[in-house]
Design a protein around this motif. Structure first.
Motif, PDB file in Angstrom:
ATOM      1  N   LYS A   1      32.765  27.388  43.321  1.00 29.26           N
ATOM      2  CA  LYS A   1      32.803  27.039  41.791  1.00 29.26           C
ATOM      3  C   LYS A   1      33.076  28.126  40.801  1.00 29.26           C
ATOM      4  N   ASN A   2      32.210  29.144  40.996  1.00 33.40           N
ATOM      5  CA  ASN A   2      32.036  30.229  39.992  1.00 33.40           C
ATOM      6  C   ASN A   2      33.175  31.505  40.397  1.00 33.40           C
ATOM      7  N   ASN A   3      33.770  31.423  41.494  1.00 35.22           N
ATOM      8  CA  ASN A   3      34.731  32.547  41.770  1.00 35.22           C
ATOM      9  C   ASN A   3      36.067  31.815  42.378  1.00 35.22           C
ATOM     10  N   PRO A   4      36.682  31.029  41.586  1.00 38.27           N
ATOM     11  CA  PRO A   4      38.119  30.736  42.360  1.00 38.27           C
ATOM     12  C   PRO A   4      38.820  31.614  42.355  1.00 38.27           C
ATOM     13  N   LYS A   5      39.782  31.728  43.429  1.00 37.37           N
ATOM     14  CA  LYS A   5      40.769  33.070  43.341  1.00 37.37           C
ATOM     15  C   LYS A   5      41.975  32.280  43.926  1.00 37.37           C
ATOM     16  N   MET A   6      43.169  32.833  43.351  1.00 35.81           N
ATOM     17  CA  MET A   6      44.621  32.650  43.857  1.00 35.81           C
ATOM     18  C   MET A   6      44.938  33.116  45.154  1.00 35.81           C
ATOM     19  N   GLU A   7      45.575  32.316  45.863  1.00 31.07           N
ATOM     20  CA  GLU A   7      45.967  33.016  47.126  1.00 31.07           C
ATOM     21  C   GLU A   7      47.393  33.597  47.058  1.00 31.07           C
ATOM     22  N   VAL A   8      47.542  34.757  47.374  1.00 30.51           N
ATOM     23  CA  VAL A   8      48.679  35.512  47.518  1.00 30.51           C
ATOM     24  C   VAL A   8      49.552  35.370  48.840  1.00 30.51           C
ATOM     25  N   ASP A   9      50.948  35.113  48.773  1.00 31.87           N
ATOM     26  CA  ASP A   9      51.828  34.702  49.679  1.00 31.87           C
ATOM     27  C   ASP A   9      51.983  36.178  50.070  1.00 31.87           C
ATOM     28  N   THR A  10      51.873  36.545  51.361  1.00 28.13           N
ATOM     29  CA  THR A  10      52.183  37.913  51.890  1.00 28.13           C
ATOM     30  C   THR A  10      53.533  38.191  51.924  1.00 28.13           C
ATOM     31  N   GLY A  11      54.329  37.002  52.213  1.00 29.60           N
ATOM     32  CA  GLY A  11      55.882  37.049  52.152  1.00 29.60           C
ATOM     33  C   GLY A  11      56.597  37.911  52.939  1.00 29.60           C
ATOM     34  N   HIS A  12      56.203  38.516  54.249  1.00 32.85           N
ATOM     35  CA  HIS A  12      56.922  39.254  55.142  1.00 32.85           C
ATOM     36  C   HIS A  12      56.446  38.641  56.330  1.00 32.85           C
ATOM     37  N   PRO A  13      57.601  38.405  57.161  1.00 31.94           N
ATOM     38  CA  PRO A  13      57.550  37.339  58.496  1.00 31.94           C
ATOM     39  C   PRO A  13      56.710  38.356  59.402  1.00 31.94           C
ATOM     40  N   CYS A  14      56.875  39.778  59.577  1.00 30.51           N
ATOM     41  CA  CYS A  14      56.506  40.332  60.630  1.00 30.51           C
ATOM     42  C   CYS A  14      55.026  41.006  60.250  1.00 30.51           C
ATOM     43  N   LEU A  15      54.570  40.989  59.041  1.00 30.93           N
ATOM     44  CA  LEU A  15      53.281  41.458  58.414  1.00 30.93           C
ATOM     45  C   LEU A  15      52.234  41.543  59.381  1.00 30.93           C
ATOM     46  N   MET A  16      51.655  40.346  59.881  1.00 28.80           N
ATOM     47  CA  MET A  16      50.393  40.346  60.444  1.00 28.80           C
ATOM     48  C   MET A  16      50.592  40.691  61.846  1.00 28.80           C
ATOM     49  N   GLU A  17      51.793  40.676  62.603  1.00 27.93           N
ATOM     50  CA  GLU A  17      51.901  41.313  64.012  1.00 27.93           C
ATOM     51  C   GLU A  17      51.847  42.855  63.695  1.00 27.93           C
ATOM     52  N   LYS A  18      52.621  43.290  62.604  1.00 30.94           N
ATOM     53  CA  LYS A  18      52.511  44.792  62.650  1.00 30.94           C
ATOM     54  C   LYS A  18      50.980  45.351  62.227  1.00 30.94           C
ATOM     55  N   TYR A  19      50.308  44.329  61.410  1.00 35.18           N
ATOM     56  CA  TYR A  19      48.934  44.824  61.034  1.00 35.18           C
ATOM     57  C   TYR A  19      48.076  44.931  62.336  1.00 35.18           C
ATOM     58  N   LYS A  20      48.136  43.768  63.181  1.00 33.46           N
ATOM     59  CA  LYS A  20      47.622  43.979  64.349  1.00 33.46           C
ATOM     60  C   LYS A  20      47.915  45.063  65.171  1.00 33.46           C
ATOM     61  N   ARG A  21      48.886  45.516  65.464  1.00 37.41           N
ATOM     62  CA  ARG A  21      49.465  46.519  66.131  1.00 37.41           C
ATOM     63  C   ARG A  21      48.908  47.981  65.603  1.00 37.41           C
ATOM     64  N   ALA A  22      49.100  48.160  64.260  1.00 35.47           N
ATOM     65  CA  ALA A  22      48.367  49.169  63.582  1.00 35.47           C
ATOM     66  C   ALA A  22      47.029  49.317  63.707  1.00 35.47           C
ATOM     67  N   LEU A  23      46.192  48.322  63.943  1.00 34.00           N
ATOM     68  CA  LEU A  23      44.719  48.476  64.156  1.00 34.00           C
ATOM     69  C   LEU A  23      44.523  48.813  65.561  1.00 34.00           C
ATOM     70  N   GLU A  24      45.391  48.213  66.216  1.00 30.05           N
ATOM     71  CA  GLU A  24      45.087  48.842  67.998  1.00 30.05           C
ATOM     72  C   GLU A  24      45.433  50.291  68.039  1.00 30.05           C
ATOM     73  N   VAL A  25      46.514  50.785  67.309  1.00 30.63           N
ATOM     74  CA  VAL A  25      46.833  52.153  67.270  1.00 30.63           C
ATOM     75  C   VAL A  25      45.559  53.004  66.822  1.00 30.63           C
ATOM     76  N   ILE A  26      45.202  52.831  65.767  1.00 32.35           N
ATOM     77  CA  ILE A  26      43.958  53.240  64.954  1.00 32.35           C
ATOM     78  C   ILE A  26      42.595  53.182  65.812  1.00 32.35           C
ATOM     79  N   TYR A  27      42.532  52.084  66.649  1.00 29.22           N
ATOM     80  CA  TYR A  27      41.227  52.107  67.398  1.00 29.22           C
ATOM     81  C   TYR A  27      41.550  52.895  68.587  1.00 29.22           C
ATOM     82  N   SER A  28      42.732  52.869  69.130  1.00 34.39           N
ATOM     83  CA  SER A  28      42.978  53.652  70.600  1.00 34.39           C
ATOM     84  C   SER A  28      42.743  55.160  70.206  1.00 34.39           C
ATOM     85  N   CYS A  29      43.341  55.490  68.885  1.00 31.82           N
ATOM     86  CA  CYS A  29      43.325  57.011  68.764  1.00 31.82           C
ATOM     87  C   CYS A  29      42.170  57.600  67.983  1.00 31.82           C
TER      88      CYS A  29
END
Length: 796
Positions: free
Chosen positions: A13-41
């Protein structure tokens, strides 16, 4: 007592937040791939800034639980904390991401539970990066919480976290970690003080009651017991007293410190930190008087600074400070006081009585020491007095104008002595003159006129014995004198002197001096009436500077001179100035020069409007009424012939974003004011009507009859031509560069301008439509992914 579910509902109730549309079709897949690279190296990327940029952009874009779930961020952090908690390379990144997720309502409780479960393994190694990330995370928890949370209390009271804080406060660790540790400690105390009462309790997960007052008391005891380094302990206590914003907590903290340090025998000493802490915990006149009797002079000086900072809350300190400075302080003590930090000066000028006393004391010391300047100590005292006056006038303090005028006259007398006065003092006097005239402090005072200083300061600007720093200060002082509005009093003799100063400065080898001489030229042009011969002389200097001076700082000031010059220059020399302006926007290599040139073209438009208004008034077309210059077709034609439309196009097409933005704003304003699009349309309709009345069709061109054999001959002549003939135009261009001539620019007419600008607008619109808030983050993710393979990277 509130249950855990009640707390969760209250947070939503006290902390309402507006959601932001990420707006990029490949963003989430690239984010996952980037995290994998970070973890692997193991976080060891080609560029160490990738991880910090990733955290920054993630915090800007991800605002909802689904963002962190779909991107794999939540899984990534859990994986590190659960499977690899001792990885000192990845652990700070995981904590930074948790800090972001804590600010999301749906994830806050999950993150708090995760931290509570894994805290021992997180802080097992005393790694500075990990501790810094953890302390920062705790501060974010305190700021983002609007109600009590059992998991937060549990985290803030975990012994492992508190031990890490106290270890950082006591050990010889880096300054950054120590500062984060004390801020984290204050954040924990503040969180537990939202309902400051000895009976305030909160039900935790096990149904037990937590006595917040008891927790605060134990935290303070731990600070005194576990921080064994007394000097560091006093420093941390000073920080807490200065930065605590909760009045109730500050009072409790003050009482606790007094009880532990200043009431128990043997704990009180006369060190500077101890004295300041006593003043902070007991801000009374009696306490301050007693402290100013300590034997150490440096401690008393530091106490004076602290008392000055407390003047707004403790006005009684003013009389005590004045009494000490007038009866006990030596000249050296006084000088140290007036050369204090800016925050102390801010409090001084807000306190009228103290400020007046300091000015009178400075005046007295100046008279006492200004006769014999042979001793270094005397020079330091006078230099400090000048610096104090400069700082006060920069902050637009309001001294007694008559006293300031009298002091400036004393300064002028020192400048006129020439010999025996160090350049440092002369430069400081010039700086004071500059500040006084720039801020218009003596505008209404008749005791000091601008001509009082021109002769003496001009000599410093051209003297071969002056250092370049002194010449620079003298030129800036003269420019400030000319900037005053009531400068009609300047004599013709001053005009000739100033002109010689300007021309002498243009030839100097130091770029700062050349730049300051052009500042003076701008004021000279605004102040005096200039003949056409003088105009041509100055134009030649400006052109040479724009072509040959390699220092961008000089050319930036030079373009400011152009902006002032174009408003006053005669009609016969105007075109030369316009050509220099076109050269600046088309060929200068410094983006700031190009950005500043927008002001020049804005002034050109102002000049044209003024000229056309004056002409029409003379012809009795606009007598006694406002003239709308932009309805006049001749004015639109002048925009074309003077190169204004061409310059606007060049600016809007520039490769630097800052230049484009400046010119786009100017272009839109001009198009709206003159309604250029409608004017062009009306002109085309008029031409169509004229052509139709004559029976002609617009757009036809004269037919040229070429025989087929002529065409063949032309082709053969091109093929047989020598390379030198084909490259003739390029050779001409190279010769022009060698001669360093102004760039010749083809001027655009209105139709060409509108076509080009419309095309630019359409391209910009397409780019804007294709742009997403996630573009920056996607770019960083791609860099991280490619860094694993090394594609696109150059080893240095």
């Amino acid at each position: 007592m509130p249950s855990l579910e009640d707390w969760k509902q209250n947070e939503k109730k006290n902390n309402p937040k507006m959601e932001v549309d990420t707006g990029h079709p490949c963003l989430m897949e690239k984010y996952k791939r980037a995290l994998e690279v970070i973890y692997s190296c193991n976080g060891d990327l080609k560029d160490y800034t990738y991880l910090s940029l990733l955290v920054t952009e993630t915090g800007k874009l991800f605002t909802a639980e689904k963002d962190f779930l779909n991107s794999g961020t939540l899984e990534f952090t859990r994986k590190i904390l659960e499977e690899n908690p001792r990885n000192m390379a990845l652990l700070p990144l995981a904590l930074n991401l948790i800090e972001i997720m804590i600010q999301v309502d749906e994830l806050r409780l999950k993150m708090l539970q995760l931290l509570n479960e894994k805290l021992d393994s997180i802080l097992e190694e005393s790694d500075n990066s990990v501790m810094a990330a953890m302390f920062q995370c705790c501060m974010t928890i305190q700021k983002s919480s609007t109600a009590y949370c059992p998991e937060t209390i549990r985290l803030f009271t975990q012994r492992k976290l508190l031990d890490s804080i106290f270890w950082s406060l006591n050990a010889s660790t880096c300054f950054h970690v120590t500062q984060l540790a004390i801020r984290c400690y204050l954040a924990i105390l503040t969180y537990m003080s939202q309902q400051l009462s000895s009976t305030a309790t909160l039900q935790n997960l096990s149904g037990q009651h937590v006595n917040l007052a008891k927790l605060r008391h134990n935290l303070l005891l731990d600070l005194f017991e576990k921080v064994t380094n007394s000097k560091k302990k006093l420093g941390h206590l000073k920080f807490l007293m200065r930065h605590c914003e909760n009045p109730g907590l500050k009072k409790e903290l003050s009482d606790f410190i007094v009880g532990k340090l200043f009431q128990e025998p043997g704990n009180c000493d006369n060190s500077a930190d101890s004295c300041i802490l006593r003043l902070l915990t007991s801000p009374k006149v009696e306490t301050a008087k007693a402290l100013l009797t300590v034997p150490d002079q440096r401690t008393r000086q530091i106490l004076l600074y602290q008392m000055t900072r407390m003047l707004q809350e403790n006005g009684d300190f003013e009389a005590l400070i004045i009494d000490y400075l007038s009866t006990q302080a030596t000249d050296s003590n006084f000088v140290r006081y007036i050369t204090c930090d800016d925050d102390v000066i801010d409090h001084v000028i807000k306190t009228r009585g103290l400020f007046t006393f300091l000015l009178e004391k400075c005046d007295s010391l100046w008279i006492q020491h200004s006769q014999d300047l042979s001793e270094h100590n005397t020079q330091q005292i006078l230099g400090s007095i000048l610096k104090f006056h400069i700082n006060c006038n920069k902050k637009r303090a309001k001294p007694d104008e008559n006293k300031l005028a009298d002091f400036l006259l004393k300064c002028k007398q020192m400048l006129q002595r020439y010999l025996g006065v160090p350049d440092s003092l002369k430069a400081a006097i010039c700086d004071l003159i500059k500040v006084v005239y720039e801020n218009g402090i003596l505008k209404s005072n008749n005791e000091v006129s601008a001509t009082d200083f021109i002769q003496a300061v001009s000599y410093l600007a051209i003297s071969s014995a002056s250092t370049w720093q002194l010449k620079d200060s003298a030129l800036e002082a003269l420019a400030a004198i000319l900037s005053q509005e009531d400068s009609d009093e300047l004599l013709q003799e001053s005009k000739d002197v100033l002109k010689n100063v300007i021309l002498n400065g243009h030839q100097h080898g130091e770029s700062y001096v050349r730049g300051s001489s052009f500042k003076l030229l701008a004021g000279y042009i605004r102040t005096f009436t200039i003949s056409t011969t003088e105009e041509l002389e100055f134009i030649t200097k400006i052109e040479a500077t724009m072509l040959f001076d390699q220092e961008a700082i000089v050319r930036r000031i030079c373009i400011d001179v152009l902006s002032a010059f174009v408003l006053k220059i005669s009609e016969e020399n105007l075109n030369h100035l316009l050509n220099i302006g076109l050269h600046a926007i088309s060929s200068d290599l410094d983006w700031e020069v190009k950005k500043k040139s927008a002001k020049f073209w804005s002034n050109v438009v102002t000049r044209l409007k003024t000229d056309f208004t004056a002409r029409n008034e003379l012809n009795n077309f606009a007598a006694k009424k406002q003239l709308t210059c932009y309805d006049d077709e001749q004015l639109i034609t002048a925009l074309e012939s003077h190169g204004v439309l061409t310059a606007l196009l060049l600016g809007c097409q520039d490769y630097e974003a800052a230049v484009r933005e400046e010119y786009i704003v100017l272009t839109e304003a001009i198009m709206q004011e003159f309604d250029l699009a409608q004017h062009s349309l009306n002109k085309l309709r008029k031409l169509d009507l004229e052509d139709s009345s004559k029976g002609n069709i617009r757009g036809t061109t004269e037919d040229f009859d070429y025989e087929e054999e002529d065409i063949v001959d032309t082709i053969e002549s091109v093929v047989e031509a020598e390379d030198s003939d084909l490259l003739k135009n390029l050779v001409v261009k190279q010769d022009q560069e060698a001669k360093k001539e102004l760039t010749k620019v083809k001027k655009q007419d209105l139709n060409e301008f509108l076509q080009e600008y419309t095309s630019l607008e359409q391209k910009a619109k397409k780019v804007e439509e294709g742009r997403s808030e996630a573009d920056t983050l996607v770019s960083i993710l791609e860099d991280i992914i490619h860094s694993d393979s090394g594609d696109g990277l150059v080893e240095i």
